[in-house]
Design an enzyme around this catalytic site. Structure first.
Site, PDB file in Angstrom:
ATOM      1  N   TYR A 296     -16.769 -10.505  -1.079  1.00  0.00           N
ATOM      2  CA  TYR A 296     -15.903 -11.064  -0.141  1.00  0.00           C
ATOM      3  C   TYR A 296     -14.403 -10.962  -0.627  1.00  0.00           C
ATOM      4  O   TYR A 296     -14.095 -11.791  -1.819  1.00  0.00           O
ATOM      5  CB  TYR A 296     -16.507 -12.317   0.572  1.00  0.00           C
TER       6      TYR A 296
ATOM      7  N   GLU B  67     -11.329 -12.016   1.871  1.00  0.00           N
ATOM      8  CA  GLU B  67     -10.593 -12.127   2.971  1.00  0.00           C
ATOM      9  C   GLU B  67      -9.009 -12.579   2.180  1.00  0.00           C
ATOM     10  O   GLU B  67      -8.790 -13.278   1.219  1.00  0.00           O
ATOM     11  CB  GLU B  67     -10.899 -13.485   3.823  1.00  0.00           C
TER      12      GLU B  67
ATOM     13  N   ARG C 196     -15.512   6.189   7.258  1.00  0.00           N
ATOM     14  CA  ARG C 196     -15.486   5.840   8.680  1.00  0.00           C
ATOM     15  C   ARG C 196     -14.499   4.451   8.366  1.00  0.00           C
ATOM     16  O   ARG C 196     -14.933   3.367   7.894  1.00  0.00           O
ATOM     17  CB  ARG C 196     -16.638   5.787   9.131  1.00  0.00           C
TER      18      ARG C 196
ATOM     19  N   THR D 275      -7.399   6.807  12.009  1.00  0.00           N
ATOM     20  CA  THR D 275      -8.854   6.643  11.457  1.00  0.00           C
ATOM     21  C   THR D 275      -8.776   7.401  10.231  1.00  0.00           C
ATOM     22  O   THR D 275      -7.662   8.195   9.903  1.00  0.00           O
ATOM     23  CB  THR D 275      -9.796   7.416  12.394  1.00  0.00           C
TER      24      THR D 275
ATOM     25  N   ASP E  31      -0.735   7.091  17.590  1.00  0.00           N
ATOM     26  CA  ASP E  31      -2.073   7.063  17.085  1.00  0.00           C
ATOM     27  C   ASP E  31      -2.357   8.442  16.645  1.00  0.00           C
ATOM     28  O   ASP E  31      -2.671   9.471  17.539  1.00  0.00           O
ATOM     29  CB  ASP E  31      -3.202   6.708  18.299  1.00  0.00           C
TER      30      ASP E  31
ATOM     31  N   LYS F 124     -11.435  11.432  10.147  1.00  0.00           N
ATOM     32  CA  LYS F 124     -11.529  12.604  11.025  1.00  0.00           C
ATOM     33  C   LYS F 124     -10.877  13.673   9.893  1.00  0.00           C
ATOM     34  O   LYS F 124     -11.445  14.038   8.940  1.00  0.00           O
ATOM     35  CB  LYS F 124     -10.761  12.311  12.384  1.00  0.00           C
TER      36      LYS F 124
HETATM   37  C1  LIG Z   1     -11.309   8.360  17.110  1.00  0.00           C
HETATM   38  C2  LIG Z   1     -10.117   8.068  17.934  1.00  0.00           C
HETATM   39  C3  LIG Z   1      -9.812   6.390  17.918  1.00  0.00           C
HETATM   40  C4  LIG Z   1     -11.075   5.348  17.574  1.00  0.00           C
HETATM   41  O1  LIG Z   1     -11.488   5.491  16.351  1.00  0.00           O
HETATM   42  P1  LIG Z   1     -12.943   4.912  16.241  1.00  0.00           P
HETATM   43  O2  LIG Z   1     -13.154   4.810  14.631  1.00  0.00           O
HETATM   44  O3  LIG Z   1     -14.276   5.849  16.794  1.00  0.00           O
HETATM   45  O4  LIG Z   1     -13.100   3.599  16.509  1.00  0.00           O
HETATM   46  C5  LIG Z   1      -8.761   5.830  18.234  1.00  0.00           C
HETATM   47  N1  LIG Z   1      -7.460   6.763  18.699  1.00  0.00           N
HETATM   48  C6  LIG Z   1      -7.735   7.957  18.708  1.00  0.00           C
HETATM   49  C7  LIG Z   1      -6.693   8.932  19.349  1.00  0.00           C
HETATM   50  C8  LIG Z   1      -9.032   8.549  18.362  1.00  0.00           C
HETATM   51  O5  LIG Z   1      -9.044  10.000  18.411  1.00  0.00           O
END
Ligand SMILES: *Cc1c(COP(=O)(O)O)cnc(C)c1O
Length: 415
Positions: free
Chosen positions: A50, A52, A230, A221, A195, A224
């Protein structure tokens, strides 16, 4: 492995998943294969801890070593993207976006974001999400040539006076002119947020424009194209650092997942190496070859063409729906996902398109020659979608190719 002796049921499922990943062609553009070092960190003792708070300011004792790990992750991410401030604690992409919104917005504030069917993400204001109930999302679209419609974006910004202008996508295949978006935001006094969940690896590898130096907030993220565990991450200007950190913890989350943060540190270390630039370059090259070959066989590529790792394809011209195409490709050992096309006349459970990408195949070492072969299989499988024997025959060829590009050779959940 102790899983096999302690819990044979889970071990058997893990082994089947391992075989599926090894023997198929993974073409979902948001997926990838992490390194064995990243897998090892995920299964490390740091999952027990933990912590925090933030490095040097924790609410728990015994944090001196996880502090080292989180600091490494932060410093490497800063270096990779040129960020002033980084928070590596968001549990995934969606929670990172929620935290970024809550750091700079009050309930009822207006956000301008990209429409889902034009490639945006659910968390960019789709009515089914929790955030759509808290903030007022207005959504812009792409132009008919596939570029972002910046004139319309400016007109909407002038009309709606958003607090935040958001760019970024999950199914869009083109570059974004961040400088143009920033100029529009400055004109109306809005903050900027990008994003980059899908394209973070391409940006880190120098293959796409990096919005971090220009924008107020950048979320991503880490699993990807960035090829880490993840998870999520927020980068921001120093002026927003306190607000972002407070929004993540204690605003929305409790204890950070230190095993995931250790894995993030390792993945960022990998992305800083020269080989990662080559990886990013090959991802784009592979997507381009796939696009050219699929165009030749008559597929309609949305947004004109690809400038990243993914293709959104309208399959209805081939006499199938997105769902039928996904099922046929699954039966042939090629994993993709059905996806809406801009202003799709069909519903989300059976849309007009499929979305596919090259990050995972490129991690396995596949190059242009394999892409040409895969394009032929995709066309054959979709054409033969109602013929199980033909799909099984393609599957056998697919497996043979996949096994020539091995992954996770040392892993075995049955021993
Ligand atoms: C995949 C994705 C997310 C969300 O990611 P998670 O890990 O699935 O919650 C947010 N924004 C964009 C543009 C994405 O492609």
């Amino acid at each position: 492995m102790t899983i096999s002796s302690q819990d044979p049921a889970v071990a058997a499922s893990l082994e089947r998943e391992l075989t599926r990943e090894k023997d198929g062609l993974e073409m979902i553009p948001s997926e990838n294969f992490v390194s064995e070092a990243v897998l090892e960190a995920l299964g490390s003792v740091t999952t027990n801890k933990y912590a925090e708070g933030y490095p040097g300011k924790r609410y728990y004792g015994g944090c001196q070593f996880v502090d080292e790990i989180e600091t490494l992750a932060i410093e490497r991410a800063k270096l990779l993207f040129g960020a002033e401030h980084v928070n590596v604690q968001p549990l995934s992409g969606a929670p990172a976006n929620l935290a970024a919104y809550s750091a700079v917005l009050k309930p009822g504030d207006t956000v301008l974001g990209m429409d889902l069917s034009h490639g945006g993400h659910l968390t960019h204001g789709h009515p089914v999400t929790f955030m759509a109930g808290i903030y007022t999302f207005i959504r812009y679209k792409t132009a008919t040539d596939g570029s972002l419609d910046y004139d319309n974006l400016r007109a909407m910004a002038l009309e709606h006076k958003p607090k935040l202008i958001l760019v970024g996508y999950s199914a869009y295949s083109r570059e974004i002119d961040y400088a143009k978006v920033k100029a529009i935001a400055d004109e109306v006094g809005a903050l900027t947020m990008a994003d980059i969940a899908h394209i973070a690896g391409l940006i880190a590898g120098g293959e796409m424009i990096n919005p971090v130096p220009l924008f107020d907030l950048v979320t991503t993220t880490t699993h990807k194209t960035l090829r880490g565990p993840r998870g999520g991450m927020i980068m921001c200007k120093a002026a927003l650092a306190k607000a972002v950190d407070k929004a993540v913890f204690p605003g929305l989350q409790g204890g950070p997942h230190m095993n995931v943060i250790a894995a993030k540190a390792i993945a960022f270390g990998e992305a800083l190496k020269p080989e990662f630039k080559e990886y990013a370059r090959q991802i784009k090259l592979n997507a381009k070859v796939l696009e050219e070959e699929l165009k030749k066989t008559g597929f309609r590529i949305m947004f004109g063409h690809t400038e990243n790792h993914l293709l959104l394809i309208d399959v209805t011209g081939k006499g199938v729906t997105g769902k039928e195409a996904q099922l046929a490709l699954d039966a042939a050992g090629i994993t993709v996902n059905k996806n809406a096309i801009p202003d799709d006349p069909r519903g989300p459970m059976d849309p007009s398109g499929i979305r596919l990408g090259t990050p995972a195949l490129t991690t396995r070492g596949m190059k242009e020659a394999e892409m040409r072969q895969i394009a032929v299989w995709i066309d054959r499988a979709i054409t033969a979608h109602a013929d199980p024997a033909a799909l099984a025959a393609i599957h056998a060829e697919v497996t043979e190719l996949a096994r020539r590009f091995p992954i996770y050779q040392e892993l075995n959940y049955q021993k």
